[in-house]
Scaffold this active site. Structure first.
Site, PDB file in Angstrom:
ATOM      1  N   THR A   1       0.814  -1.219   0.000  1.00  0.00           N
ATOM      2  CA  THR A   1       0.000   0.000   0.000  1.00  0.00           C
ATOM      3  C   THR A   1       0.845   1.265   0.000  1.00  0.00           C
ATOM      4  O   THR A   1       0.465   2.280  -0.582  1.00  0.00           O
ATOM      5  CB  THR A   1      -0.930   0.006   1.234  1.00  0.00           C
ATOM      6  OG1 THR A   1      -1.788  -1.129   1.179  1.00  0.00           O
ATOM      7  CG2 THR A   1      -1.774   1.266   1.284  1.00  0.00           C
TER       8      THR A   1
ATOM      9  N   THR B   1       1.394  -4.904   4.282  1.00  0.00           N
ATOM     10  CA  THR B   1       1.259  -5.243   5.698  1.00  0.00           C
ATOM     11  C   THR B   1       0.609  -6.595   5.944  1.00  0.00           C
ATOM     12  O   THR B   1       0.778  -7.183   7.021  1.00  0.00           O
ATOM     13  CB  THR B   1       0.446  -4.165   6.443  1.00  0.00           C
ATOM     14  OG1 THR B   1      -0.864  -4.081   5.870  1.00  0.00           O
ATOM     15  CG2 THR B   1       1.134  -2.815   6.353  1.00  0.00           C
TER      16      THR B   1
END
Length: 500
Positions: A19, A125
């Site tokens: 991201t 993540t």
């Protein structure tokens, strides 16, 4: 008047995806190319506006490219960090990453190990805790920081944690010799194989329930807990175990009412070699009056399947405290102590990939701390001196005595001082920032170099003139010291090569 020249640390940022480097599009978030130019260069905290230099980067074992670099303003520690970014040709979705992706990251670090002081890996993540755990086992005899980070929101978003996470990782990697695979998130530096993701939306997304952070970042700077930092004590070079055997390891979570045949079905998957069993509390699993589950597990262990018992709880340890856990242990299940599921799975995959290990060897290794992944009662303590450490007479006297013994070649005195050291003398330095290993590199007794390396002295620390112990040993033609330092993973830094 010329501007003051501060020293520079060199860091390679490896962009694997995630991201942090994505932009919005009509189809949703997509990876953004030109991350160094678009995401970092416009921000003063990442770019002091100095003249750009091209840095050499090994993009394959035989291909060297020169990539543009940026430099941070001087930090609290009067040091710049010069860095460049290597972007993987195909970016990984972290939810789809496999051992092949881990091997690609490890190989990139290995190819560039001699060119940089530290490494920052940008990663999604979702599987960040798995990747940081895997790399910790894949990288042996590590002498430099490898810091993985990402963000919950893109660096191009208005409200994002990306800048803090990336800048904190960059400063730590370019300033401190922390020879561990770490995960940095929300102002905290964690040991990578102790982490787990605890939130899908909070900026404080990761935790290390059974191990304190290795460092914390605040307005005052970076507070490193040097007592927790592990250092290599073997005389060996940095090395990478390329592949992990994740294809033959499964993970199963016990739940109330689980049927024994469900577990038996998993344990009979063709080719299965290992199972991570997530149990209740301190390692408990349903037994039942007929003992069928215990029998199934016992037979699987007899077939050579390694079953590791870890707790579903974030905090705590698996131990034979309760009868159900003891029953599992008697059936052949390995106690996972306070391993996270991520660390247990990647550690077992790592051990299964090593050649020559027997079933008993792997069972033993799973219960030992290889990279700090398991809490042990006694740990070595290290501390770097800093400007906030008061100078005291006993400290000065001890380091002076050690320096005199080294330069005199008196091995018994050196050994005695280190065996009774209460001042962390291996990390002390003189007025020119020479450590004990710097002094030994130009000293008359090469055996002292062996002793210092065996105690955990870092071969990568440079003195105020930017010289490593290896450079000094070469300058005085101390061939024995050069050989031992090289065998321990020492190499000349780029600036030293230019001066040689």
């Amino acid at each position: 008047m010329a501007a003051h020249q501060y020293p520079e640390g060199r860091v390679l940022i490896i962009m694997t995806g995630g991201t942090i480097c994505m932009r919005s599009s009509p189809e949703g978030l997509i990876p953004a190319s030109g991350f160094l130019k678009e995401g970092m260069a416009p921000r003063p905290s990442f770019n002091d506006g100095s003249k750009s230099e091209d840095l050499p980067v090994m993009t394959s074992p035989t291909t060297r490219e020169h990539l543009p670099s940026l430099r941070t303003p001087p930090s609290t520690y009067s040091r710049h960090v010069r860095y460049t970014l290597y972007e993987f040709p195909v970016l990984h979705d972290s939810s789809s990453i496999s051992s092949a992706g881990w091997s690609q990251i490890a190989a990139t670090i290995q190819n560039n190990y001699a060119l940089f002081d530290g490494f920052v890996v940008l990663h999604g993540t979702d599987s960040l805790a798995y990747t940081s755990s895997a790399l910790s086992f894949m990288c042996s005899h590590l002498g430099k920081p490898i810091i993985l980070t990402g963000s919950q929101a893109s660096i191009f978003a208005l409200q994002s944690d990306a800048v803090d996470n990336l800048l904190g990782s960059l400063i730590i990697a370019g300033t401190f010799t922390i020879p561990e695979v770490c995960l940095f998130f929300h102002h905290s530096l964690y040991r990578g194989n102790r982490t787990t993701k605890v939130s899908a939306s909070s900026f404080d997304a990761f935790a290390s329930p059974n191990c304190e952070p290795l460092a914390r970042v605040s307005a005052m700077g970076v507070n490193v807990n040097w007592n927790l930092i592990r250092r290599p004590t073997d005389i060996a070079k940095f090395n990478v175990q390329a592949d992990l055997d994740t294809a033959h390891v499964a993970c199963l979570r016990i739940f109330p009412g689980i049927k024994p045949e469900m577990i038996d079905g998993v344990l009979r998957v063709p080719g299965l070699r290992g199972l991570i069993l997530e149990t209740f509390g301190a390692g408990n699993a349903p037994g039942g009056e007929d003992g069928i589950l215990t029998t199934i597990i016992s037979k699987a262990c007899a077939r050579g399947i390694i079953i590791v018992n870890v707790s579903q709880c974030q905090s705590g340890t698996v131990s034979p405290l309760y009868a159900p856990a003891t029953v599992l242990g008697n059936a052949g299940v390995v106690f996972g102590h306070d391993l996270t599921t991520e660390a247990a799975l990647t550690k077992l995959s790592f051990l299964l990939a090593l050649k020559g290990l027997s079933y008993e060897d792997i069972v033993t290794q799973m219960q030992l701390s290889l990279r700090g992944e398991i809490t042990v009662m006694v740990t070595e303590q290290f501390r770097h001196p800093g400007s906030d450490v008061p100078v005291i007479t006993a400290y000065q006297t001890a380091f002076t005595a050690l320096g005199h013994a080294i330069t005199s070649g008196c091995l018994p005195v050196v050994v005695n001082l280190l065996d009774h050291d209460t001042h962390n003398l291996l990390l002390a330095a003189d007025y020119a920032d020479n450590t004990a290993l710097h002094l030994a590199a130009v000293g008359p007794n090469p055996e002292i170099v062996i002793v210092l390396l065996g105690k955990g002295a870092s071969v990568h620390v440079r003195n105020r003139a930017g010289n490593s112990p290896l450079f000094l040993a070469q300058q005085v033609k101390n061939e024995e010291a050069v050989m031992m330092l090289v065998d321990s993973g020492a190499h000349l830094h780029v600036e030293e090569m230019e001066r040689s």
